[in-house]
Design an enzyme around this catalytic site. Structure first.
Site, mmCIF file in Angstrom:
data_model
loop_
_atom_site.group_PDB
_atom_site.id
_atom_site.type_symbol
_atom_site.label_atom_id
_atom_site.label_comp_id
_atom_site.label_asym_id
_atom_site.label_seq_id
_atom_site.Cartn_x
_atom_site.Cartn_y
_atom_site.Cartn_z
ATOM 1 N N LYS A 118 15.497 116.806 97.910
ATOM 2 C CA LYS A 118 15.966 116.413 99.249
ATOM 3 C C LYS A 118 15.335 115.093 99.668
ATOM 4 C CE LYS A 118 16.221 121.249 100.527
ATOM 5 N NZ LYS A 118 15.579 122.352 101.237
ATOM 6 N N LEU A 140 25.049 123.345 98.106
ATOM 7 C CA LEU A 140 24.518 122.136 97.474
ATOM 8 C C LEU A 140 25.358 121.731 96.281
ATOM 9 C CD1 LEU A 140 20.752 123.166 97.332
ATOM 10 C CD2 LEU A 140 21.719 121.366 98.757
ATOM 11 N N CYS A 149 56.827 136.938 82.118
ATOM 12 C CA CYS A 149 58.269 136.934 82.390
ATOM 13 C C CYS A 149 59.095 136.508 81.184
ATOM 14 C CB CYS A 149 58.580 136.035 83.590
ATOM 15 S SG CYS A 149 58.420 134.293 83.229
ATOM 16 N N ARG A 159 24.510 133.877 105.745
ATOM 17 C CA ARG A 159 25.269 132.640 105.625
ATOM 18 C C ARG A 159 26.767 132.885 105.844
ATOM 19 N NH1 ARG A 159 27.916 129.909 101.671
ATOM 20 N NH2 ARG A 159 27.694 127.660 101.756
ATOM 21 N N TYR A 202 27.925 155.978 103.645
ATOM 22 C CA TYR A 202 28.663 154.727 103.606
ATOM 23 C C TYR A 202 27.888 153.704 102.759
ATOM 24 C CZ TYR A 202 30.591 150.296 105.105
ATOM 25 O OH TYR A 202 31.145 149.044 105.111
ATOM 26 N N CYS A 228 59.097 134.247 87.877
ATOM 27 C CA CYS A 228 57.954 134.829 87.159
ATOM 28 C C CYS A 228 57.108 135.637 88.148
ATOM 29 C CB CYS A 228 57.113 133.732 86.517
ATOM 30 S SG CYS A 228 55.640 134.384 85.707
HETATM 31 S S1 IVH Z 1 18.783 123.617 100.841
HETATM 32 C C1 IVH Z 1 21.644 121.710 103.544
HETATM 33 N N1 IVH Z 1 16.717 124.503 99.478
HETATM 34 O O1 IVH Z 1 20.861 127.528 97.305
HETATM 35 C C2 IVH Z 1 20.691 122.352 102.630
HETATM 36 N N2 IVH Z 1 18.753 125.739 99.351
HETATM 37 O O2 IVH Z 1 23.251 126.377 96.156
HETATM 38 C C3 IVH Z 1 21.166 123.650 102.129
HETATM 39 N N3 IVH Z 1 18.628 127.760 98.003
HETATM 40 O O3 IVH Z 1 22.903 128.065 100.099
HETATM 41 C C4 IVH Z 1 20.301 124.399 101.246
HETATM 42 N N4 IVH Z 1 16.504 127.559 97.421
HETATM 43 O O4 IVH Z 1 20.940 129.693 99.725
HETATM 44 C C5 IVH Z 1 18.010 124.695 99.794
HETATM 45 N N5 IVH Z 1 14.812 125.180 98.360
HETATM 46 C C6 IVH Z 1 16.080 125.376 98.673
HETATM 47 C C7 IVH Z 1 16.817 126.489 98.199
HETATM 48 C C8 IVH Z 1 18.159 126.622 98.558
HETATM 49 C C9 IVH Z 1 17.594 128.300 97.327
HETATM 50 C C10 IVH Z 1 19.984 128.321 98.073
HETATM 51 C C11 IVH Z 1 20.601 128.358 99.455
HETATM 52 C C12 IVH Z 1 21.846 127.537 99.376
HETATM 53 C C13 IVH Z 1 22.128 127.542 97.902
HETATM 54 C C14 IVH Z 1 22.934 126.326 97.490
#
Ligand code: IVH
Length: 703
Positions: free
Chosen positions: A306, A97, A427, A153, A50, A454
């Site tokens: 952030k 993000l 169409c 996720r 699988y 269509c």
């Molecule tokens: S913060 C609420 N920090 O990027 C905060 N994300 O494009 C959510 N990712 O889903 C994410 N490095 O899988 C954060 N230093 C980092 C990251 C990061 C990679 C990924 C993460 C997220 C995705 C968003």
């Protein structure tokens, strides 16, 4: 070539048509095995075989990203576990993000934060800069300091349970060290493979006659999602943690402080994370990380910023699925050159004709690209690409590959400019560019005027209707929709819910179907006879109304009947129902007009009502269930002292209220600050409850 012969060939050796045929076969086979495993608990093949099918599917998709099918097994990941993993609901959603692409976007981000929080020029906004790891997001839960559960996720709300897989990763502590560990904490981050480990893994696979993974990210995904955890255990997966979900007590009050605490507990945190004081500092760090990128042992695709203070983060909150307090600054797209051999037209569900560039396959940033979007007619003109040109192609992150420009010096003498069709290739109806009533200019998209006659539009609409964010009907993917369309069994959404009554067991007679698969399909359809109003609205495929707008509408109107009545009575540009609709924050006149126009069409109303007869449409749950303002309409007027207008609005909306700009009989509360004028007067006249800002804050805090 027979299907069996095709199966024996290495993914790399397949041409596009062969790959498409193989992906189609894999989607149906894997679907078949998923059903056997889940519904009957009687798998026909070993876990290893699988996994082999899934790996082959992943490898082909990595080589031919344009061929990824809507019903692909990889797309079902997390949305609804269908592969032997059970599902985990995230109590705190896993978000994505927003993106910044240049310096200005970064400055705008910090400026937005300042404005939202109402900060003065002098106040410092400390922001953390972190490498954006190109791996797979994971959430790991510790209870009483002990490893308890891990999940992917998925769609952000629900993921797959990968507890048994993640525990095999050396870097994941089984017990957190230290005496300040909360009772419950979900730490979140990215699982990845180092580049050198990826190369070694691929060599081993090649020697064993297995398909190579296209890039470290795919390899990490393939290694993690293994039903046989000994396979995961044999792969050198690694981890960086950078955020958290549910937590019983926060051990720090800044993001950087949290990461320090993570380190002290023995959790792996990226060493390149730094705290910056201003935009210049962020940009300097972005450049520095960009320069070290090639030398880092793992892939990164940008830098994440952030806001450091957690109290500010919680005030900033979220928009749609992304936090206002963070942004991803992407590295520029990776580019390559290839020949554009043809342009083909795709017809979408709203009838738009989208040109697609057919390319000689080329590797861009580790992935083979064989077609790319050209967006629309004007774009072809603007870029000046001709058929036969050598073109620059780029891929940026997850974005669909794009044609950037032609290389004129390489234009061959037999190259030809493309003539955009004025009829629909599906169409044959006229395809026109409507005039935008606001600008007086033609719409960018040329649209087929065939409407429901269509097939492309009708089929695309149906596909959208059953797609993941809409009705999400298991086993009713693109392939099946096309099949039922051709058989004239499903011609509009209502037919789906009549299928069992009308077709009964006759479907089992068709090739590729059997009694069991028909029964499963009917069961999957029955499962969706109850649906939330938001998904229902999204499924209708109203122009300009996607998931976010559908949710806004559902929250505003609450239940189906209220929505249905308001929409059917609304008239574009006039009356209370119209004002109420355009007053919804996030819905402009164009969107509102598209909604009203949709309900103005008798055949659309017939579908909506037909569906309502078959379905139980549930009122949506408001953001915060017991909030006293949930579902209420509030108007802010005059100046506010405790928070900015934007923050006031966001908080009210977060509690499920609707924030309007004008006072009417539908207004529930008016929050009036100093300087309030006509709106306050109107509120008093209409007998609407008026509060001061302080009263309002107490009111929403209290309940
Ligand atoms: S913060 C609420 N920090 O990027 C905060 N994300 O494009 C959510 N990712 O889903 C994410 N490095 O899988 C954060 N230093 C980092 C990251 C990061 C990679 C990924 C993460 C997220 C995705 C968003």
């Amino acid at each position: 070539m027979s299907a069996a012969e095709l199966r024996e060939r290495a993914p790399e050796s397949l041409g596009e048509a062969e790959a498409a045929a193989e992906l189609k076969a894999l989607a149906s086979e894997i679907g078949h095995h998923d059903r056997l495993y889940h519904d009957k608990d009687a798998p026909e093949i070993s876990d290893g075989d699988y996994d082999g099918l899934r790996r082959r599917n992943d490898a082909l998709e990595a080589l031919f990203p344009a061929l990824v099918r809507d019903d692909s097994p990889s797309r079902r990941v997390g949305a609804r576990p269908s592969s032997g993993f059970s599902s985990v609901a995230h109590s705190v959603p896993m978000l994505s993000l927003g993106n910044a692409f240049d310096d200005e976007d970064v400055a705008d981000f910090v400026e937005r934060v300042r404005r939202f929080l109402g900060l003065s020029e002098e106040e410092e906004v400390a922001v953390v800069a972190e490498p954006k790891i190109d791996g797979l997001a994971v959430s790991i839960r510790y209870e009483g300091g002990r490893y308890a559960r891990a999940a992917t996720r998925g769609d952000g709300q629900t993921g797959e349970d990968i507890t048994a897989n993640v525990v095999t990763i050396d870097e994941v502590p089984k017990v957190l060290q230290g005496n300040n560990v909360p009772d419950v904490i979900e730490v979140r981050g990215e699982i990845y493979l180092r580049r050198d480990d990826f190369f070694t893994l691929n060599e081993t696979r090649e020697e064993a006659g297995e398909a190579r993974f296209a890039n470290p990210r795919n390899a990490a995904a393939g290694s993690l999602r293994q039903l046989d955890v000994t396979v995961t255990a044999s792969r050198p997966l690694r981890l960086f943690l950078y955020t958290w979900g549910e937590v019983s007590a926060l051990p720090a009050d800044t993001h950087s402080g949290m990461l320090d605490v993570f380190r002290s507990w023995g959790l792996p945190v990226n060493p390149e994370i730094e705290l910056c004081r201003d935009v210049a500092g962020l940009l300097e760090r972005y450049r520095a990380i960009g320069e070290m990128r090639a030398g880092l042992p793992y892939d990164i695709d940008g830098v994440v910023y952030k806001v450091d203070r957690l109290d500010w983060q919680s005030r900033l909150g979220f928009v749609s699925r992304a936090p206002r307090w963070a942004i991803a600054h992407k590295f520029p797209a990776e580019q390559a050159q290839t020949i554009l051999s043809d342009i083909r037209i795709q017809v979408g569900r709203t009838g738009s004709l989208t040109p697609v560039a057919i390319l000689e396959p080329v590797t861009v940033g580790g992935v083979v690209v064989s077609n790319a979007t050209l967006h629309n007619e004007d774009e072809i003109e603007r870029k000046g690409v001709w058929i036969g040109d050598t073109v620059v192609v780029q891929r940026a992150g997850d974005v669909i590959p794009q044609v950037v420009r032609p290389i004129l010096e390489k234009r061959p003498s037999d190259a030809l400019p493309y003539v955009f069709p004025e009829t629909c290739p599906v169409c044959g109806s006229h395809a026109v560019r409507e005039l935008n009533p606001k600008t007086g200019k033609p719409d960018v998209a040329r649209r087929c005027t065939g409407g429901l006659i269509c097939p492309a539009q009708a089929v695309e609409r149906l596909r959208h209707f059953v797609s993941r964010l809409a009705f999400d009907i298991e086993g009713l993917g693109d392939k099946q929709i096309t099949f039922f369309w051709e058989q004239e069994l499903i011609r509009n959404p209502v037919d789906i819910f009549d299928l069992a009554t009308k077709a009964g067991n006759t479907i089992a007679e068709f090739e590729g179907w059997g009694e069991l698969s028909v029964r499963n399909l009917y069961a999957a359809i029955d499962e969706r006879r109850t649906i939330g109003l938001d998904r229902f609205i999204n499924a209708l495929g109203i122009r300009h109304v996607g998931e976010t707008t559908a949710r806004l509408l559902a929250r505003t109107y609450g239940d189906f009947t209220a929505f249905r009545i308001a929409m059917a009575t609304a008239t574009v540009g006039e009356g209370d129902d119209w004002t109420y609709l355009v007053d919804i924050d996030g819905i402009g006149e164009t969107v509102a007009a598209a909604i009203v126009d949709f309900f103005d069409e008798p055949h659309n109303l017939a579908v909506v009502d037909g569906l309502a007869e078959h379905l139980t449409i549930e009122a949506v749950e408001q953001a915060t269930g017991g909030s006293p303002v949930s579902g209420k309409t509030v108007v802010f007027t005059g100046s506010l002292e405790e928070m900015t207008r934007q923050e006031a609005k966001a908080r009210a909306e977060g509690l499920g209220a609707k924030v309007a700009g004008t006072v009417s009989v539908r207004t529930d509360f008016v929050v009036a600050g100093p300087g309030a004028g006509t709106k306050l007067k109107k509120a008093v006249e209409l007998g609407v409850t008026v509060m001061t800002e302080t009263e309002w804050l107490e009111f929403i805090a209290e309940k």
